[in-house]
Motif scaffolding. Structure first.
Motif, mmCIF file in Angstrom:
data_model
loop_
_atom_site.group_PDB
_atom_site.id
_atom_site.type_symbol
_atom_site.label_atom_id
_atom_site.label_comp_id
_atom_site.label_asym_id
_atom_site.label_seq_id
_atom_site.Cartn_x
_atom_site.Cartn_y
_atom_site.Cartn_z
ATOM 1 N N ASP A 173 0.828 -1.208 0.000
ATOM 2 C CA ASP A 173 0.000 0.000 0.000
ATOM 3 C C ASP A 173 0.863 1.259 0.000
ATOM 4 O O ASP A 173 0.575 2.214 -0.716
ATOM 5 C CB ASP A 173 -0.955 0.003 1.195
ATOM 6 C CG ASP A 173 -2.053 -1.049 1.068
ATOM 7 O OD1 ASP A 173 -2.412 -1.396 -0.074
ATOM 8 O OD2 ASP A 173 -2.532 -1.523 2.114
ATOM 9 N N ALA A 174 1.909 1.261 0.803
ATOM 10 C CA ALA A 174 2.812 2.417 0.840
ATOM 11 C C ALA A 174 3.480 2.607 -0.518
ATOM 12 O O ALA A 174 3.578 3.738 -1.020
ATOM 13 C CB ALA A 174 3.857 2.238 1.931
ATOM 14 N N PHE A 175 3.934 1.519 -1.133
ATOM 15 C CA PHE A 175 4.579 1.609 -2.443
ATOM 16 C C PHE A 175 3.616 2.179 -3.484
ATOM 17 O O PHE A 175 4.001 3.020 -4.298
ATOM 18 C CB PHE A 175 5.102 0.243 -2.878
ATOM 19 C CG PHE A 175 5.800 0.257 -4.195
ATOM 20 C CD1 PHE A 175 7.012 0.902 -4.352
ATOM 21 C CD2 PHE A 175 5.245 -0.371 -5.302
ATOM 22 C CE1 PHE A 175 7.662 0.932 -5.579
ATOM 23 C CE2 PHE A 175 5.885 -0.348 -6.528
ATOM 24 C CZ PHE A 175 7.103 0.300 -6.670
ATOM 25 N N ASN A 176 2.364 1.736 -3.434
ATOM 26 C CA ASN A 176 1.364 2.260 -4.369
ATOM 27 C C ASN A 176 1.136 3.753 -4.173
ATOM 28 O O ASN A 176 0.839 4.464 -5.134
ATOM 29 C CB ASN A 176 0.041 1.507 -4.225
ATOM 30 C CG ASN A 176 0.052 0.144 -4.886
ATOM 31 O OD1 ASN A 176 0.792 -0.099 -5.838
ATOM 32 N ND2 ASN A 176 -0.757 -0.763 -4.368
ATOM 33 N N ARG A 177 1.272 4.256 -2.948
ATOM 34 C CA ARG A 177 1.032 5.667 -2.645
ATOM 35 C C ARG A 177 2.252 6.546 -2.893
ATOM 36 O O ARG A 177 2.132 7.771 -2.945
ATOM 37 C CB ARG A 177 0.580 5.840 -1.189
ATOM 38 C CG ARG A 177 -0.822 5.335 -0.905
ATOM 39 C CD ARG A 177 -1.306 5.770 0.478
ATOM 40 N NE ARG A 177 -0.365 5.432 1.540
ATOM 41 C CZ ARG A 177 -0.379 4.288 2.225
ATOM 42 N NH1 ARG A 177 -1.281 3.369 1.959
ATOM 43 N NH2 ARG A 177 0.513 4.067 3.183
ATOM 44 N N ARG A 206 1.818 0.623 -11.443
ATOM 45 C CA ARG A 206 1.072 0.800 -10.195
ATOM 46 C C ARG A 206 -0.293 1.382 -10.480
ATOM 47 O O ARG A 206 -0.479 2.049 -11.493
ATOM 48 C CB ARG A 206 1.828 1.746 -9.242
ATOM 49 C CG ARG A 206 3.122 1.220 -8.754
ATOM 50 C CD ARG A 206 3.850 2.215 -7.880
ATOM 51 N NE ARG A 206 3.944 3.531 -8.508
ATOM 52 C CZ ARG A 206 4.095 4.679 -7.855
ATOM 53 N NH1 ARG A 206 4.186 4.703 -6.554
ATOM 54 N NH2 ARG A 206 4.172 5.817 -8.497
ATOM 55 N N PRO A 207 -1.270 1.195 -9.616
ATOM 56 C CA PRO A 207 -1.199 0.486 -8.335
ATOM 57 C C PRO A 207 -1.350 -1.022 -8.524
ATOM 58 O O PRO A 207 -1.977 -1.488 -9.482
ATOM 59 C CB PRO A 207 -2.390 1.048 -7.554
ATOM 60 C CG PRO A 207 -3.399 1.366 -8.614
ATOM 61 C CD PRO A 207 -2.590 1.815 -9.816
ATOM 62 N N PHE A 208 -0.749 -1.761 -7.615
ATOM 63 C CA PHE A 208 -0.828 -3.213 -7.620
ATOM 64 C C PHE A 208 -1.841 -3.654 -6.575
ATOM 65 O O PHE A 208 -1.879 -3.112 -5.474
ATOM 66 C CB PHE A 208 0.539 -3.835 -7.322
ATOM 67 C CG PHE A 208 1.586 -3.495 -8.343
ATOM 68 C CD1 PHE A 208 1.525 -4.033 -9.625
ATOM 69 C CD2 PHE A 208 2.623 -2.632 -8.042
ATOM 70 C CE1 PHE A 208 2.482 -3.723 -10.572
ATOM 71 C CE2 PHE A 208 3.597 -2.312 -8.979
ATOM 72 C CZ PHE A 208 3.524 -2.857 -10.251
ATOM 73 N N SER A 209 -2.607 -4.677 -6.915
ATOM 74 C CA SER A 209 -3.597 -5.184 -5.960
ATOM 75 C C SER A 209 -2.994 -6.209 -5.014
ATOM 76 O O SER A 209 -3.485 -6.394 -3.902
ATOM 77 C CB SER A 209 -4.801 -5.778 -6.697
ATOM 78 O OG SER A 209 -4.378 -6.815 -7.566
#
Length: 164
Positions: free
Chosen positions: A4-8, A35-38
């Protein structure tokens, strides 16, 4: 960091997080743009497909961050920390294994003009030595392809480690 942090992350933050995994701009851009990855698995799939295949120049660039197998990475960079963790499975090498690895590294470098690269994580010293010996019979083209695949495997493992 987690998924989640990486996606943000901003684009620059994500690029900075990925560079120690594989210092190849095309790969970094491919993963960041996907991104974003699920799921972590979808991120790892994107990492593998974005890298495959690496060009000769990309391999040369990425190789500049990898120490010889069996030698400790120097410095305190993220790349050095990754390398130290990956080679931890080798443990303290006894004298004969260390000598065989040093001789194999020297022969490989003489033959291919670069350090021997292998995904060390999950491999024993004997498995690494067997792969080193096997790969000495590769043609230059075959070996370059194997190096590229090893770089991709290492990148995916490193990404998995930072996303988990």
């Amino acid at each position: 960091m987690d998924l989640d942090a990486f996606n943000r992350y901003s684009t620059d933050e994500a690029r900075e997080a990925l560079r120690p995994c594989l210092d190849v701009d095309r790969w970094i851009d491919g993963v960041v743009d996907a991104r974003p990855f699920s799921t972590v698995e979808s991120a790892l799939e994107a990492a593998h497909s974005s890298a495959n295949p690496l060009s000769d120049d990309e391999i040369a660039q990425a190789m500049s961050h990898h120490p010889r197998i069996g030698e400790k990475a120097e410095g305190s960079s993220a790349e050095a920390a990754h390398s130290s963790r990956e080679q931890a499975s080798l443990g303290d090498l006894d004298g004969s294994v260390q000598a065989r690895l040093a001789a194999g590294n020297a022969a490989y470098e003489e033959r291919f003009d670069r350090v021997f690269l292998i995904r060390a994580a999950g491999r024993t010293p004997d498995e690494i030595l067997a792969e080193l010996e096997r790969r000495m019979s590769n043609t230059d083209t075959q070996e370059l392809a194997e190096v590229g695949e090893q770089l991709i495997q290492i990148a995916v493992l490193r990404l998995e480690g930072i996303l988990a």
